[in-house]
Design a protein around this motif. Structure first.
Motif, mmCIF file in Angstrom:
data_model
loop_
_atom_site.group_PDB
_atom_site.id
_atom_site.type_symbol
_atom_site.label_atom_id
_atom_site.label_comp_id
_atom_site.label_asym_id
_atom_site.label_seq_id
_atom_site.Cartn_x
_atom_site.Cartn_y
_atom_site.Cartn_z
ATOM 1 N N GLN A 27 -5.419 -4.651 7.778
ATOM 2 C CA GLN A 27 -4.815 -4.125 7.093
ATOM 3 C C GLN A 27 -4.683 -2.460 8.093
ATOM 4 O OE1 GLN A 27 -7.297 -3.188 3.767
ATOM 5 N NE2 GLN A 27 -8.693 -2.755 4.631
ATOM 6 N N ILE A 78 -6.248 -2.729 11.602
ATOM 7 C CA ILE A 78 -7.622 -3.105 11.952
ATOM 8 C C ILE A 78 -7.758 -3.990 10.882
ATOM 9 C CG2 ILE A 78 -9.553 -2.389 12.670
ATOM 10 C CD1 ILE A 78 -8.195 0.425 12.454
ATOM 11 N N GLN A 95 -3.132 2.081 11.765
ATOM 12 C CA GLN A 95 -3.509 1.137 13.047
ATOM 13 C C GLN A 95 -3.799 0.309 11.752
ATOM 14 O OE1 GLN A 95 -5.871 3.931 14.931
ATOM 15 N NE2 GLN A 95 -5.764 2.554 16.753
ATOM 16 N N ARG A 121 1.169 -1.256 -0.153
ATOM 17 C CA ARG A 121 -0.133 0.117 0.157
ATOM 18 C C ARG A 121 0.818 0.964 -0.109
ATOM 19 N NH1 ARG A 121 -5.323 0.770 1.316
ATOM 20 N NH2 ARG A 121 -5.370 2.408 -0.070
ATOM 21 N N THR A 122 0.580 1.894 -0.629
ATOM 22 C CA THR A 122 1.329 3.766 -0.023
ATOM 23 C C THR A 122 -0.344 5.033 0.230
ATOM 24 O OG1 THR A 122 2.222 3.101 -2.021
ATOM 25 C CG2 THR A 122 1.576 5.494 -1.751
ATOM 26 N N SER A 157 -10.112 8.169 11.432
ATOM 27 C CA SER A 157 -9.732 9.286 10.810
ATOM 28 C C SER A 157 -10.448 10.613 10.492
ATOM 29 C CB SER A 157 -8.811 8.938 9.887
ATOM 30 O OG SER A 157 -9.752 8.179 9.170
ATOM 31 N N ASP A 209 -16.202 -2.493 7.600
ATOM 32 C CA ASP A 209 -17.274 -1.934 8.735
ATOM 33 C C ASP A 209 -16.421 -0.998 9.398
ATOM 34 O OD1 ASP A 209 -18.617 -3.643 9.239
ATOM 35 O OD2 ASP A 209 -17.158 -4.504 10.485
ATOM 36 N N SER A 250 -11.082 -5.331 8.552
ATOM 37 C CA SER A 250 -11.771 -4.272 7.663
ATOM 38 C C SER A 250 -13.113 -4.365 8.380
ATOM 39 C CB SER A 250 -11.537 -4.038 6.046
ATOM 40 O OG SER A 250 -11.490 -5.602 5.781
ATOM 41 N N THR A 251 -13.487 -5.357 8.461
ATOM 42 C CA THR A 251 -15.359 -6.057 8.778
ATOM 43 C C THR A 251 -14.945 -6.587 10.657
ATOM 44 O OG1 THR A 251 -15.022 -8.185 7.516
ATOM 45 C CG2 THR A 251 -15.717 -6.534 6.518
ATOM 46 N N VAL A 252 -15.759 -6.445 10.977
ATOM 47 C CA VAL A 252 -15.710 -6.125 12.834
ATOM 48 C C VAL A 252 -15.478 -8.195 12.768
ATOM 49 C CG1 VAL A 252 -17.268 -6.789 14.625
ATOM 50 C CG2 VAL A 252 -17.496 -4.870 13.177
ATOM 51 N N VAL A 277 -4.600 0.694 8.553
ATOM 52 C CA VAL A 277 -5.374 1.898 7.715
ATOM 53 C C VAL A 277 -5.232 3.454 8.020
ATOM 54 C CG1 VAL A 277 -7.781 2.449 8.014
ATOM 55 C CG2 VAL A 277 -7.317 0.265 6.969
ATOM 56 N N ARG A 278 -5.153 4.401 7.524
ATOM 57 C CA ARG A 278 -4.690 5.674 8.881
ATOM 58 C C ARG A 278 -5.707 5.964 9.240
ATOM 59 N NH1 ARG A 278 -3.103 11.201 5.367
ATOM 60 N NH2 ARG A 278 -3.042 12.300 7.112
ATOM 61 N N THR A 279 -5.496 6.338 10.021
ATOM 62 C CA THR A 279 -6.196 7.235 11.318
ATOM 63 C C THR A 279 -6.543 8.385 11.822
ATOM 64 O OG1 THR A 279 -5.299 5.837 13.366
ATOM 65 C CG2 THR A 279 -6.870 4.662 12.083
#
Lengths: 680, 777
Positions: free
Chosen positions: A276, A266, A264, A230-231, B244, B218, A268-270, A278-280
């Motif tokens: 993956q 995280i 983070q 990823r970028t 975010s 999600d 993607s689904t619960v 993810v920018r938070t």
């Protein structure tokens, strides 16, 4: 509280130095910060973020990288040397030339057995960490172009190295490069030919490599296959530094725009496991480049060109609305840079490379509280003393009576001169004063106290033109007494007592009188009361103790204070008290100050209840008399002065307040990177 | 007072189409939106209204595609029903009676035959408390079904429909209200709530405004009052949730929407810019700026091909997903203030009033469609809070519709009043108004009234403007000037300046034949001769400033009526110059129907408005209705009907030739409608009468339609039958293409088959058919 004539001083141009690099030791909870002038500071995160130790820098020895190996601290710089610090005597222990040109980065493996250094000539040099030194082991296969950043795989089998335009992965055993990850050049900059610098890499235990580069990208790579996953494009400018949380679920990146961006890991689904990056969150706590980052378990610690050290707790890791969840900014050093000659009305300012002596202004006007008095005589600068090149000044000076005695001490080589006001050169200085951390004069200027190596205190007598070594106080030996350096020296007014403190102990001597029990927290300021011979000490956890030297026990007031406990609002302050002084006219008053307020503790008045509010004194004066009486308690807080570096009481009962407005500091910083601001 | 049961006040035309999110059909061909008490089905290509789904008796508060059948749609209303429609044919399939006012409706494919509605917690107490309720819809073939199987899902939700959204596949439901977000998982029957502080450190407000859920991941996107968008993740943990922040909007985000694949996030706000964020690469974003007005809703079609944005000026923009505007559906623009009043363009019979800032809008009431905007101010509108702009404050048409006069003004705090009088002539070639004359500073103070002489003779049209500076001015068109062969257009100039004892004129009015001008100077009514400009008479008036003046029409043209602010209405006979009658009534608006003798008076009493329709010559009112609407009526107008009604009832005769439209202070455009008229409308919308004996299936509907057409065909059997039954054509059309002989061979045979009918019909006719067929081949 009484009325004072206040000298409000803003001409102390103290300029902190930019933060260059940081390293955190999670076992001892110590953060080490290297500044652009080469100074190395150690903060104790377990003890209220107190700045425990400062090792002054040397000219031309900028620190580029820091690394903890166990409890040992190593640094490297562009001078090509790896230096280990002696944290007990606050000086470099030994240095070793790496013979690879300037060193950009050093990194140790998680076992603490090997130290890798990335050099300008494209080699990664491995050093074996021995008991007392480090020893060169071998080079990894040499590359073209400099090695900017290094990261070990947690098992120690592989090393990722960030270079120009690429990241290389080395096998730590064979020393061969196994993968070559090409980083694409910036898309947004016009000149596509400009090389992209991989400023920082992080090698995670699942063989993921995360890189931050000068094109503003954070890239996530698969380290096994060597492919880009990823970028994330963060900024138009550089991503300067990355830091990984200890549990590897979060990565933070610092940019030239002054932002810190969190990523983070995280799902993607619960309910699923495929996670993956993810920018938070984005933190904006700096106005300039973020050059150094540390991700502790609960907080993001960042520092950069705007000289501030910011500790921002992550709210998902700490309890909300507690002292722990408050953000801290550490701007000023936790020690005194100003000393006052109480009789003569002189001020001595300490800078990193020179000293300034000022005479206070005068005014004969009288006015109501809050008025500005007309200045009869402006303050004037009397002397500016520059230190010589290649010398390393330690803290020095004390102004007494009408005499100024300034002492510069050089660690080795030349015996330094004593410079009295009459400019007479004193040629002889005892050998023992070659390496000292703190200096202090007795109140009649006859004796000089200096804290020296092995946590000893040297006493020298000062006569008109010469300085003679008298004797050395050795700390009591034994398991319970540590070898930490003495950072506080406080002689009593009558010359009978000297209080010394290091990070663990608090002693009162002149033939060691006693050791004051200290519970855990480091003393930040000590002083001996001129009349009652009691020692007042303030600690990093904001506790105040009063110890009677005659009875050798805590006074009744101190016991009462401990029994009742400090007020919560008092405990919530985030800057330590750096000075304790007394009011000769009113012996029950103790003057304390930190960077945001000063406070007079009146030992007669009742202690504040838990629910009582801390009113600013100017607010309190606007209340009605009954209301004022109801709200009065022992802690009288005055917040009208901000960013205080010194509050001291002069002989003529006037108050000297040295302020350093933050705007003045910001205006001296270099211009930040160009950013489009909305509505400009 | 007599109540007239067959006349009622209705909303007709000009209703809001931006009230709720529109819905785009699965094939992107139709766009459905709630509009007043009906649902309108627009074609997304031609912008025309295809159907109007009527049936609700309250305001429609939500439209939703039925998840299990994409050709059907649910609508909900404050009348407490949920209705299921077949929108392609415009048929009401079923009505579910819920029994509580419904404010919004949601459904997901995961919950079969369950819809989620937002209702007030307690009907009787007027409190702003709402709850989300699941309604089980019973599967019965009846038309009218009671749906009483309700179960509460979430309490304390907002009535704003954009604050609730279904998450991935309907597994969870997210709702925001004020500063709290709640996420409810259906499987575990557990909800997690997250709250924010009211203000950020920079003083921005954190209040949630809208929500959208990612269709695959999600991830929940929320919009905030300070313009931030937060993307929440990992929200199954109470503590370790994370978000975010995206920040581009400078003020509140009003709508958010994910595209069906979840690759993009669309957001809109007051900036009137549609922002398209790339999911997971948020600093790449696309903009579609200059959409005209603040965005209130953003929607995406189920196939992702079309976006639509609703705007605060009652407009829906349809945007292709390549971010290009493809169609605009414009409703009646209602600004904050209608200063021009309601006017009728005599030429197009359109309603004319303030529209966009600095514009006049022409709105066709018959077709319920905005015709066009006329730019009066001709300056770029700059959106900025507190900036004073030129506003159109007065407008007037002459009797033939050839001239339009407008007044624009700008009042700045520090500067003097700026006034412009503009006269526009109608250009036959371009079919629009062209600026003829601009008079800057026609008066020294605000213009209070303006009217054209009503005479049909257009040669000597006069315009009179009255102002607060104590003068009224008459303007006339000059003669065409010929200078050096270049003909200049005649322009308007001031002909006469009148004043009366320094009093301020408040209103002016021409008689129907244009021979008299009445100007009300505070308490005095003066009557002037417009040709010689002499003061003919002054009329005595009981104390009080004159508010309205009207000349009677047709047989009552000898009367002049006026109302004043001391609750009096007076009628003077102009032949005797004496007061004919007067009555005590607090008339806020007095207007005259130019096609009959009727006059209408709106009286404001006890917070509601009463209407009286009367003839000046008769003592009894023709029609009166108490409490027409709550609040004041600020503007009203009689509009001519296209088709005359033939009502014999006395009370509704006044509606035969014209309709009365009025605007309340809440900007609702209302009108009066008779029972006969409504029946006619309903008949036209219910063309398909369903036979009860046959089961109602789509096939039946198709067949029934066919039969219906067949019946219609028989009636018009007079027309010449097209040669459809010809053997040659049958052969041509029914044979598979690959076994057909060459087209050139067939063509002559085909042409011959057409020639048979020559004897019956005219030769020309068959030739035209022939040429048409030849082109098709």
């Amino acid at each position: 509280m009484g009325e004072f004539k206040v000298h409000r001083i803003r001409f102390f141009n103290h300029m902190p130095s930019a933060i260059r690099v940081m390293a955190f030791n999670s076992h001892t909870e110590r953060l080490v910060v290297a500044r652009a002038d080469g100074a190395v500071e150690i903060f104790n995160f377990a003890d209220n973020y107190y700045q425990e130790k400062v090792i002054p820098g040397r000219d031309g020895k900028a620190v580029e990288a820091l690394c903890w190996v166990g409890r040992r601290l190593f640094s490297a710089g562009l001078d090509g040397e790896i230096t280990e610090y002696d944290l007990e005597n606050l000086r470099p222990r030994n240095s070793m030339e790496a013979y690879g040109g300037p060193i950009w980065t050093i990194s140790s493996n998680s076992q603490g057995t090997l130290l890798a250094a990335g050099c300008e000539d494209g080699t990664v040099k491995m050093f074996e960490v021995l008991e007392d030194r480090i020893q060169f082991q071998r080079n990894l296969s040499r590359q073209k172009g400099r090695i900017i950043s290094l990261s070990w795989h947690p098992t120690g089998s592989q090393i990722a190295a960030g270079m120009l335009d690429m990241i290389k992965i080395f096998d730590a055993e064979t020393g061969h490069a196994t993968h070559r990850l090409l980083v694409e050049r910036g898309l947004q900059r016009t000149s596509n030919s400009q090389e992209v610098v991989v400023w920082s890499v992080a090698f995670l235990s699942d063989h993921t490599i995360i890189s931050g580069d000068s094109a503003g990208k954070v890239q996530i790579w698969d380290g096994i296959t060597g492919t880009l996953v990823r970028t994330h494009l963060l900024t138009k400018w550089d991503v300067l530094v990355l830091a990984v949380s200890p549990d590897e679920s979060s990565v933070i990146a610092g940019t030239s725009e002054g932002t810190v961006v969190q990523f983070q890991f995280i799902s993607s689904t619960v309910d699923q496991q495929d996670k993956q990056w993810v920018r938070t969150r984005t933190f904006k706590s700096h106005s300039h480049d973020v050059r150094a980052l540390v991700h502790t378990d609960t907080a993001v610690v960042s520092g950069g060109v705007d000289t501030q050290l910011v500790v921002r707790p992550l709210l998902d890791k700490v309890e909300k609305n507690t002292q722990e969840s408050a953000m801290r900014k550490i701007i000023f050093p936790h020690r005194n840079l100003v000393s006052c000659a109480k009789k003569a009305g002189l001020l001595l300012f300490q800078f990193s490379d020179h000293l300034e002596l000022w005479r206070l202004g005068e005014s004969d006007g009288n006015g109501k509280p809050g008025d500005r008095l007309p200045v009869k005589r402006n303050p004037e600068k009397l002397i500016q003393l520059k230190r010589k090149k290649l010398s390393q000044p330690c803290d020095v000076f004390r102004l007494v009576g009408s005499k100024l005695i300034s002492l510069r001490i050089f660690p080795e080589r030349i015996p330094a001169p004593l410079v009295p006001l009459s400019r007479l050169q004193v040629s002889k200085l005892p050998k023992e004063l070659n390496s000292v951390h703190q200096l202090s004069f007795s109140s009649d200027s006859s004796k000089l106290f200096a804290s020296s190596i092995l946590s000893s205190v040297i006493v020298a007598s000062v006569k008109e033109l010469e300085c003679k070594y008298l004797h050395t106080f050795k700390p009591p030996s034994g398991e319970f007494h540590s070898r930490q350096p003495v950072h506080l020296l406080s002689p009593s007014e009558d010359g009978n007592w000297l209080a010394t403190a290091n990070t663990a102990d608090l002693n009162v001597s002149l033939q060691l009188h006693c050791s004051v029990p200290v519970c855990g927290s480091c003393p930040t300021a000590v002083s001996i009361h001129p009349f009652s011979c009691s020692l007042v000490s303030v600690h990093a956890d904001q506790q105040i103790f009063e110890f009677s030297l005659k009875q050798k026990e805590f006074t009744a007031w101190s016991r009462k204070l401990q029994k009742q406990g400090m007020h919560p609002l008092w405990l919530q302050r985030d800057a330590p008290i750096t000075r304790v002084t007394f009011n000769p006219n009113n012996p029950t008053h103790i003057l304390l100050h930190d960077t945001s307020m000063f406070c007079i503790v009146d030992q007669i008045l009742p202690l504040p209840e838990e629910k009582t509010r801390f009113y600013n004194q100017s607010v309190l004066q606007s209340l009605s008399l009954g209301e004022r009486l109801r709200n009065s308690h022992a802690f009288k807080v005055y917040r009208n002065f901000q960013n205080l570096l010194c509050v001291d009481l002069m002989e003529d009962h006037s108050l000297v307040v040295v302020e350093r407005p933050l705007l003045d500091i910001v205006s001296q910083l270099p211009a930040p990177v160009q950013q489009k601001k909305f509505a400009t | 007072m007599v109540e007239y049961g067959d006349i009622r006040v209705v909303y007709r035309g000009g209703s809001k189409i931006n009230f709720r999110k529109p819905v785009i059909s699965n094939d992107s061909r139709f766009l459905l939106c709630a509009s007043g008490e009906s649902v309108k089905v627009f074609s997304s290509v031609t912008e025309e209204c295809v159907h109007e789904l009527r049936g609700h008796t309250g305001q429609v508060t939500g439209v939703l595609l039925r998840p299990s059948n994409h050709l059907q749609v649910y609508s909900c209303s404050t009348d407490g029903t949920v209705r299921l429609w077949d929108f392609t044919d415009g048929i009401l399939v079923r009505t579910y009676v819920v029994g509580y006012p419904v404010y919004s409706i949601y459904a997901s494919l995961n919950h079969k035959e369950v819809v989620f509605i937002v209702t007030p917690v307690c009907v009787f107490v007027f409190a702003e408390l709402f709850q989300l309720v699941a309604v089980n819809l019973p599967q019965t073939p009846d038309q009218l079904v009671e749906a009483r199987d309700l179960s509460a899902v979430l309490s304390d939700v907002s009535s704003n429909p954009s604050t609730i959204a279904f998450g991935r596949g309907g597994e969870y439901l997210a709702s925001v209200n004020n500063l709290k977000m709640e996420i409810y998982f259906f499987k575990k029957n557990k909800s997690y709530s997250f709250s924010l502080r009211e203000y950020t450190k920079n003083g921005g407000k954190n209040t949630f405004t809208c929500i959208a859920c990612h269709p695959k991941d999600d991830c929940v996107a929320t919009g905030h009052d300070d313009g931030k968008i937060r993307l929440w993740r990992n929200f199954k943990q109470k503590k370790e949730y994370t978000y975010s922040t995206l920040h581009w909007h400078h003020s509140a985000v009003s709508s958010l929407c994910f595209t069906p694949e979840g690759t993009n996030l669309l957001s809109g706000g007051v900036e009137s810019v549609l922002v398209q964020w790339r999911y997971n690469q948020e600093n790449q974003k696309d903009f579609l700026p200059r959409l005209g007005a603040a965005i209130t809703h953003v929607t995406v079609s189920p196939d992702g091909a079309l976006f639509s944005t609703s705007h605060s000026d009652n407009k829906i923009t349809i945007i292709q997903s390549c971010v290009k505007v493809s169609a605009v559906i414009q409703g009646l623009v209602k600004g904050e203030n209608v200063t021009t009043g309601l006017l009728v363009d005599p030429r197009s019979k359109a309603l004319v009033l303030n529209g966009r800032p600095g514009h006049l809008q022409f709105y066709s009431l018959q077709r319920d469609k905005l015709l066009f905007h006329l730019d009066i101010v001709q300056q770029e509108y700059i959106h900025e809070a507190g900036l004073e702009q030129f506003e159109v404050v007065r407008a007037a048409f002459d009797a033939s519709g050839l001239w339009l006069a407008t007044v624009e003004e700008r009042k700045q705090k520090s500067a003097e009043l700026e006034l412009n009088l503009k006269l526009w002539s109608f250009d036959e070639q371009t079919q629009s108004f062209v600026l003829n004359t601009t008079v800057s500073a026609p008066h020294e103070a605000r213009i209070t009234a303006m009217c054209f002489s009503q005479a049909a003779d257009s040669q000597t049209t006069t315009l009179v403007s009255a102002s607060r500076d104590g003068h009224f001015k008459a303007w006339q068109l000059g003669l065409p000037a010929h200078t050096d062969g270049t003909q200049e257009w005649p322009s308007w100039s001031c002909d006469f300046v009148g004043a009366y004892h320094g009093l301020v004129p408040r209103c002016c009015c021409f008689s129907a034949d244009g021979s008299l001008l009445a100007v009300g100077f505070q308490e005095v009514v003066t009557v002037w001769n417009p040709t010689s400009w002499e003061l003919l008479t002054t009329l005595s008036q009981p104390p009080g400033d004159v508010r309205n003046l009207c000349f009677g029409q047709l047989s009552c043209s000898k009367y002049l009526l006026g109302s004043n602010n001391k609750k009096m209405v007076c009628c003077w006979n102009l032949l005797t110059c004496s007061l004919e009658w007067s009555t005590s009534m607090d008339v806020s608006l007095l207007l005259v129907d130019s096609r009959s003798e009727n006059m209408a008076a709106f009286c404001c009493q006890d917070g509601s408005t009463d209407l009286f329709v009367f003839k000046p010559s008769e003592p009894r009112p023709l029609f009166s209705q108490k409490a027409v609407c709550s609040g004041r009526v600020i503007h009203a107008v009689f509009t001519p009907r296209e088709v005359m009604l033939e009502s014999s009832e006395e009370s509704s005769q006044w509606l035969n030739r014209s309709q009365l439209y009025f605007l309340t202070e809440f900007m609702d455009l209302l009108t009066f409608s008779t029972k006969a008229e409504e029946e006619k409308l309903m008949a036209s919308s219910k063309q398909l009468v369903i036979d009860d004996t046959v089961a109602m299936t789509p096939f039946y509907l198709l067949l029934g339609k066919h039969r219906h057409e067949h019946l219609g065909n028989e009636e018009s059997a007079e027309r010449t039958p097209l040669p459809q039954s010809s053997v040659a054509i049958k052969e041509l059309l029914q044979t598979p293409a690959h076994v057909l002989p060459a087209t050139s061979f067939l063509c002559s045979m085909f042409a011959k088959s057409l020639l048979i009918s020559v004897t019956e019909t005219s030769f020309m006719n068959s030739l035209s058919v022939l040429s048409a067929v030849a082109v098709k081949l």
